[in-house]
Design an enzyme around this catalytic site. Structure first.
Site, mmCIF file in Angstrom:
data_model
loop_
_atom_site.group_PDB
_atom_site.id
_atom_site.type_symbol
_atom_site.label_atom_id
_atom_site.label_comp_id
_atom_site.label_asym_id
_atom_site.label_seq_id
_atom_site.Cartn_x
_atom_site.Cartn_y
_atom_site.Cartn_z
ATOM 1 N N LYS A 146 4.204 -0.203 -3.670
ATOM 2 C CA LYS A 146 3.484 -0.690 -4.826
ATOM 3 C C LYS A 146 2.363 0.288 -5.176
ATOM 4 C CE LYS A 146 -0.264 -2.505 -4.626
ATOM 5 N NZ LYS A 146 -1.642 -2.456 -4.126
ATOM 6 N N HIS A 176 3.109 -3.950 1.776
ATOM 7 C CA HIS A 176 2.830 -3.890 3.218
ATOM 8 C C HIS A 176 2.416 -5.248 3.789
ATOM 9 C CE1 HIS A 176 -1.413 -3.337 2.064
ATOM 10 N NE2 HIS A 176 -1.726 -3.693 3.294
ATOM 11 N N LYS A 180 3.144 -7.486 7.795
ATOM 12 C CA LYS A 180 2.128 -8.025 8.718
ATOM 13 C C LYS A 180 2.773 -9.110 9.566
ATOM 14 C CE LYS A 180 -1.841 -7.091 5.740
ATOM 15 N NZ LYS A 180 -2.763 -6.196 6.406
ATOM 16 N N GLU A 214 -12.015 -8.954 0.943
ATOM 17 C CA GLU A 214 -12.274 -7.660 1.584
ATOM 18 C C GLU A 214 -13.759 -7.359 1.529
ATOM 19 O OE1 GLU A 214 -9.027 -4.575 0.926
ATOM 20 O OE2 GLU A 214 -9.170 -5.551 -1.016
ATOM 21 N N ASP A 233 -3.723 -4.963 -8.691
ATOM 22 C CA ASP A 233 -3.732 -4.317 -7.371
ATOM 23 C C ASP A 233 -3.355 -5.291 -6.248
ATOM 24 O OD1 ASP A 233 -4.372 -2.152 -5.534
ATOM 25 O OD2 ASP A 233 -6.179 -3.278 -5.010
ATOM 26 N N HIS A 238 0.658 -8.601 -3.297
ATOM 27 C CA HIS A 238 0.405 -9.216 -1.990
ATOM 28 C C HIS A 238 0.254 -10.736 -2.090
ATOM 29 C CE1 HIS A 238 -0.020 -5.140 -0.907
ATOM 30 N NE2 HIS A 238 -1.311 -4.996 -1.104
HETATM 31 C C1 BG6 Z 1 -3.668 -2.345 -0.995
HETATM 32 C C2 BG6 Z 1 -4.598 -2.365 -2.152
HETATM 33 O O1 BG6 Z 1 -2.354 -2.584 -1.432
HETATM 34 O O2 BG6 Z 1 -4.026 -3.355 -0.057
HETATM 35 C C3 BG6 Z 1 -6.025 -2.161 -1.668
HETATM 36 O O3 BG6 Z 1 -4.258 -1.332 -3.051
HETATM 37 C C4 BG6 Z 1 -6.380 -3.154 -0.591
HETATM 38 O O4 BG6 Z 1 -6.944 -2.258 -2.744
HETATM 39 C C5 BG6 Z 1 -5.326 -3.187 0.497
HETATM 40 O O5 BG6 Z 1 -7.637 -2.773 -0.048
HETATM 41 C C6 BG6 Z 1 -5.574 -4.336 1.459
HETATM 42 O O6 BG6 Z 1 -4.706 -4.220 2.545
HETATM 43 P P1 BG6 Z 1 -5.107 -4.789 3.977
HETATM 44 O O7 BG6 Z 1 -3.896 -4.538 4.812
HETATM 45 O O8 BG6 Z 1 -6.310 -4.012 4.424
HETATM 46 O O9 BG6 Z 1 -5.424 -6.236 3.792
#
Ligand code: BG6
Length: 486
Positions: A146, A176, A180, A214, A233, A238
């Site tokens: 993505k 991704h 997880k 985050e 994003d 996600h």
């Molecule tokens: C990414 C986004 O796909 O996922 C980022 O582009 C984000 O902005 C990240 O920070 C978060 O991933 P994780 O695994 O740290 O929760």
């Protein structure tokens, strides 16, 4: 010791765009960890393609510098670096000598992965480069990540470009979050336990909340982020993938296409949001006090009049038999109070309560809290009797299963799992093109609604839980956010 089910065949991986952040900070470290764990067969090779004029040693030095690789383990690191072959190749204008050398080096009948670690605009060009230069064999798999587009139209274009060179069953679209461990565990929890299924519907569930918060801002990714924002994003991919796993029907078996068929049905059942009041967007402002000095989004992005949202909260509804009437409150943001991803399922209160209702807290509804990260685990809020004489006093208590304590050191990074799944040819945890397009079909009207009404993001203070209007959104529906408790 590698579990026998995890064994994989020899493979070659070719990373296009190998000097980029995704390659250096995610793909190569994930390959290293799998190698160090003994999962990657000895003869497998890693070909790294990029435009920069580097040789193997300057490229591996770059990897070492940018990662916190454990140098005490240097023997294994050296062995791993020996597998890496850096080739300076511009896919739009390949140098014939290096291209020829790559063609010669690739092993004929081995599984061959091409990771297109490039900007999405280059996915089509990369696919064309692979085909036209005869780099594909009959075991070729293409990995992309993505963002697949910026809206439905661009996503369709990207999918068409990829499909004009490769079949859908050769294309692995990574989100991704699906790699997880706790996200995969959601499916196991739902479909390998009898306990939850009978209550997994609108008869028993009052609301679902998904929070991905985050602490970090966007420094270092300004130009990408400013043209995307939190909705594109995080929400489009996600968070919607998490919604799918919570809401999908059980597939008849655990097969990649059957799982993805069920996820697709969830995306197609998402009700179009037509009321702007069900959406809240925010942007982090400046925090400058005795405790913290945190730059605002406009300072971080160096776009002083940027209207890009770094926070979004909204109420989604799934129009189907199981979920009609259950609100799904979804939120995500940068520079929030803490890094925490949680799914909270709140059940309806019991119909007839026989104990004393006047005591504070003794009528709280049951909750199932699935912590995706950090401190991966699962908690169930139950009401129980406080020990001691003097009548029955009820208080909330938690049944707590901490995956992070139980499976210490066994929680691999998402990319490790996903890459090995590509080698195995298992597409279950990858997005099919119709899923991506269905997600955009729901997201595009949200963005248009915001634009049409000139809704600007509300400023929120870094290290908070986001804009006030996000709390009002739930209040209006008689709910409140369950704040992650870390
Ligand atoms: C990414 C986004 O796909 O996922 C980022 O582009 C984000 O902005 C990240 O920070 C978060 O991933 P994780 O695994 O740290 O929760």
């Amino acid at each position: 010791m590698i579990h026998p089910n995890s064994e994989i065949s020899e493979f070659d991986i070719i990373i296009i765009g190998a000097t980029g952040d995704l390659s250096i900070r995610k793909i190569i470290p994930a390959l290293f960890k799998r190698y160090a764990d003994g999962q990657i067969p000895e003869k497998s090779k890693i070909y790294c393609l990029a435009r920069q004029k580097l040789d193997n040693s300057s490229f591996t030095q770059k990897i070492s510098q940018q990662n916190k690789i454990d140098f005490k383990n240097s023997k294994i690191l050296k062995e791993f670096f020996d597998k890496i072959n850096y080739l300076c190749i511009d896919i739009k204008n390949p140098d014939s000598k290096n291209l020829f050398s790559l063609q010669k080096k690739l092993t004929k009948d081995r599984v061959r992965l091409f990771y297109l670690a490039t900007a999405p605009e280059l996915f089509g060009v990369s696919a064309q480069f692979i085909r036209e230069n005869n780099l594909a064999n009959n075991k070729t798999r293409i990995i992309v990540e993505k963002p697949i587009g910026k809206d439905l139209i661009s996503a369709i274009d990207i999918n068409k470009a990829l499909n004009s060179y490769f079949d859908e069953d050769q294309i692995y679209r990574i989100d991704h979050y699906l790699g997880k461990e706790t996200v995969q565990n959601l499916m196991v929890m739902r479909f390998a336990n009898q306990l939850f299924e009978a209550h997994w519907n609108n008869n028993s569930i009052s609301n679902v909340q998904i929070t991905v918060s985050e602490e970090i801002g966007i420094k270092g990714r300004e130009s990408y982020y400013d043209s995307y924002g939190a909705i594109k994003d995080m929400m489009q991919n996600h968070i919607l993938q998490l919604v799918c796993l919570v809401a999908m029907e059980p597939p008849s078996k655990f097969d990649a296409n059957l799982v993805r068929d069920e996820k697709l049905k969830v995306l197609q059942s998402l009700k179009k949001i037509e009321d702007l009041n069900e959406i809240c967007i925010g942007q982090y402002g400046l925090k400058s006090d005795d405790e913290d000095q945190i730059a605002s989004y406009t300072q971080d992005s160096k776009q002083h009049d940027s209207k890009t949202e770094t926070f979004v909260a909204l109420m989604a509804k799934i129009d189907n038999w199981r979920w009609a009437g259950v609100p799904f409150f979804l939120r995500t943001g940068k520079r929030l109070k803490t890094r925490a991803s949680e799914i909270v399922i709140t059940f309806k209160p019991i119909q007839h309560f026989i104990f004393d209702k006047t005591e504070k807290n003794n009528t709280l509804p049951n909750q199932l809290i699935i912590r995706l990260q950090p401190d991966e685990g699962l908690k169930i809020l139950l009401m129980s009797k406080e020990p001691g004489p003097g009548g029955i006093r009820i208080s909330p208590s938690y049944l707590n299963l901490s995956f992070s304590d139980t499976f210490k050191n066994k929680i691999p990074d998402a990319y490790e799992r996903l890459l090995m799944d590509v080698v195995r040819g298992n597409q279950t945890l990858f997005m099919r093109k119709d899923e991506v397009e269905a997600a955009w079909s729901w997201i595009d009207p949200i963005i248009s609604l915001i634009k049409k009404n000139n809704r600007l993001p509300e400023t929120y203070i870094p290290k908070s839980w986001g804009p006030i209007s996000s709390f009002d959104l739930l209040k209006r529906h008689g709910f409140e956010w369950c704040e992650p408790d870390y």
